[in-house]
Design a protein around this motif. Structure first.
Motif, short mmCIF file in Angstrom:
data_model
loop_
_atom_site.label_atom_id
_atom_site.label_comp_id
_atom_site.label_asym_id
_atom_site.label_seq_id
_atom_site.Cartn_x
_atom_site.Cartn_y
_atom_site.Cartn_z
N ALA A 13 38.03 -1.77 -5.22
CA ALA A 13 39.40 -1.41 -4.84
C ALA A 13 40.41 -2.09 -5.77
CB ALA A 13 39.68 -1.78 -3.39
N ASN A 14 40.17 -3.35 -6.09
CA ASN A 14 41.04 -4.07 -7.03
C ASN A 14 40.99 -3.44 -8.41
OD1 ASN A 14 41.91 -5.93 -5.13
ND2 ASN A 14 40.33 -7.42 -5.63
N ALA A 15 39.81 -3.03 -8.85
CA ALA A 15 39.68 -2.38 -10.15
C ALA A 15 40.46 -1.07 -10.16
CB ALA A 15 38.21 -2.12 -10.47
N ALA A 16 40.42 -0.34 -9.05
CA ALA A 16 41.16 0.92 -8.95
C ALA A 16 42.66 0.67 -9.03
CB ALA A 16 40.81 1.64 -7.65
N ARG A 17 43.12 -0.34 -8.30
CA ARG A 17 44.56 -0.68 -8.33
C ARG A 17 45.00 -1.06 -9.73
NH1 ARG A 17 43.54 -2.56 -3.33
NH2 ARG A 17 43.19 -4.71 -3.93
N SER A 18 44.15 -1.83 -10.44
CA SER A 18 44.53 -2.26 -11.79
C SER A 18 44.59 -1.09 -12.76
CB SER A 18 43.56 -3.33 -12.31
OG SER A 18 42.32 -2.76 -12.65
N LYS A 19 43.92 0.01 -12.40
CA LYS A 19 43.96 1.22 -13.23
C LYS A 19 45.03 2.20 -12.75
CE LYS A 19 39.12 1.03 -14.62
NZ LYS A 19 39.40 0.73 -16.01
#
Length: 108
Positions: A13-19
């Motif tokens: 989820a954090n990786a998605a937000r950072s993208k």
């Protein structure tokens, strides 16, 4: 993401937000540490298949991260070095200080 541990979901989820992806979406980085938990725990077979295919084809997909040319250069340089050192192949050079001593014996 059913079956995937909470910490792995949180990282995705954090990786998605950072993208810049919207809340509720996940991004699974194409690294062993990100892919392995998905492959191990995800209930969704389609997700596991997609993650596996992306993981094993990384570096071989014709984009800016394609490493085929680099791999070919490394193979050529290894062969050149072996020849300069008097060995028929890179494998012969690498095997000289091993118990098998040569590739054919290692294969046996």
């Amino acid at each position: 993401m059913k079956g995937v541990p909470a910490d792995v979901k949180s990282a995705a989820a954090n990786a998605a937000r950072s993208k810049g992806l919207p809340a509720g979406q996940y991004a699974i980085l194409n690294t062993r540490s990100a892919a392995d938990p998905i492959l191990t725990f995800a209930d969704n077979r389609g997700l596991r298949e997609k993650v596996w295919k992306e993981f094993v084809s990384r570096g071989d997909n014709g984009d800016g991260n394609d490493t085929n040319a680099l791999v070919a250069e490394i193979v050529k340089l290894r062969a050149d070095r072996a020849k300069l050192l008097g060995f028929p192949t890179h494998a012969h050079w690498r095997m000289v200080n091993t118990m098998a001593k040569e590739p054919a014996k290692a294969m046996d």
